[in-house]
Design a protein around this motif. Sequence first.
Motif, short mmCIF file in Angstrom:
data_model
loop_
_atom_site.label_atom_id
_atom_site.label_comp_id
_atom_site.label_asym_id
_atom_site.label_seq_id
_atom_site.Cartn_x
_atom_site.Cartn_y
_atom_site.Cartn_z
N LYS A 72 -40.69 9.86 11.05
CA LYS A 72 -39.49 10.39 11.70
C LYS A 72 -38.60 9.25 12.20
O LYS A 72 -37.37 9.29 12.05
CB LYS A 72 -39.88 11.30 12.86
CG LYS A 72 -38.70 11.96 13.59
CD LYS A 72 -39.19 12.88 14.68
CE LYS A 72 -38.03 13.53 15.43
NZ LYS A 72 -37.27 14.44 14.55
N GLU A 76 -34.73 8.32 11.00
CA GLU A 76 -33.68 8.31 12.02
C GLU A 76 -32.94 6.99 12.03
O GLU A 76 -31.70 6.96 12.09
CB GLU A 76 -34.31 8.56 13.41
CG GLU A 76 -33.28 8.64 14.53
CD GLU A 76 -33.89 8.95 15.88
OE1 GLU A 76 -33.15 8.87 16.88
OE2 GLU A 76 -35.10 9.25 15.94
N SER A 79 -30.84 6.52 8.73
CA SER A 79 -29.66 7.39 8.71
C SER A 79 -28.52 6.82 9.54
O SER A 79 -27.37 7.23 9.37
CB SER A 79 -30.02 8.79 9.24
OG SER A 79 -30.98 9.40 8.41
N GLY A 181 -40.94 14.85 10.90
CA GLY A 181 -39.71 14.25 10.39
C GLY A 181 -39.39 14.67 8.97
O GLY A 181 -38.26 14.50 8.51
N GLU A 183 -39.13 17.66 7.89
CA GLU A 183 -38.14 18.74 7.95
C GLU A 183 -36.74 18.18 8.18
O GLU A 183 -35.74 18.75 7.72
CB GLU A 183 -38.49 19.75 9.06
CG GLU A 183 -38.50 19.19 10.47
CD GLU A 183 -39.80 18.50 10.87
OE1 GLU A 183 -39.95 18.16 12.05
OE2 GLU A 183 -40.67 18.30 9.99
N ASP A 184 -36.64 17.02 8.85
CA ASP A 184 -35.33 16.38 9.06
C ASP A 184 -34.73 15.96 7.71
O ASP A 184 -33.53 16.11 7.48
CB ASP A 184 -35.46 15.16 9.97
CG ASP A 184 -35.95 15.50 11.36
OD1 ASP A 184 -35.76 16.67 11.78
OD2 ASP A 184 -36.52 14.62 12.04
N ASN A 187 -33.64 19.06 5.67
CA ASN A 187 -32.38 19.60 6.19
C ASN A 187 -31.20 18.68 5.85
O ASN A 187 -30.12 19.16 5.51
CB ASN A 187 -32.47 19.78 7.71
CG ASN A 187 -33.43 20.89 8.10
OD1 ASN A 187 -33.67 21.81 7.32
ND2 ASN A 187 -33.99 20.81 9.30
N ALA A 188 -31.42 17.36 5.95
CA ALA A 188 -30.33 16.42 5.69
C ALA A 188 -29.86 16.50 4.24
O ALA A 188 -28.66 16.44 3.95
CB ALA A 188 -30.77 15.00 6.03
#
Length: 226
Positions: A72, A76, A79, A181, A183-184, A187-188
């Motif tokens: 995660k 982060e 990104s 992370g 799922e992040d 989604n992104a």
Amino acid sequence: STQSRSSAASDVYKRQAEQLIKYAINHGFDLQHCLHGTSIKTDFLENPVDIIPSQELILIENLIHRFGDAFKLGFEIGSRYSMLDLGLYGMALMNSTNGAHAANITKRFLDLSYNFTDMKLHINADKITLNWFCRHPYEPNVQQFLIARDFGICHMVQDFILDGRSRNVFEIGFSFEYLKGMEDIANAFSTNLKHGQSQHYLITEISQLRLSLIHISEPTRQAEIS
């Protein structure tokens, strides 16, 4: 050699170290502890010096130890990159003419530099598959960070290339079992994500290789530079 390949990307290491340190400072991580074991001086952001891969790895390990959830954390931080955080490589991408040209620039950069990860592009019918892998058997949490950070950077670069057009990513997969992370990333990229696969991959439309980047206006390019 590793050293000559490393020198080809020295500006990228420097900017990556800056990103790691800025993240640490912004999230309340004591600078002395962040830099522990790296020999990087505390005034690095004001007076940058060349960074070698081993120093960046220690920085990464220190952040993972402080914040946990390596996967995660990697996504982060990745990104948060801008094209300029990729140094001369990023500048070359900003001036590429189309998706294929951008892919070729990426391949040349990875061939000429020492990067913790490598990426391969495969074309099959109407799809492109990008595969990621670590060049060395790093500790599992470091591998998770590195791969996830690459996906974060890929997300940023794809945003730049597509300039508001549909992302059209069919599927993303990781060889890792489920990690916080994931799922992040799903989604992104607005796509399905699988874990426990044989390799790390992203599958998207081949049409992205044909996308012209001349739609990116000069003011947009200047905004990236300023």
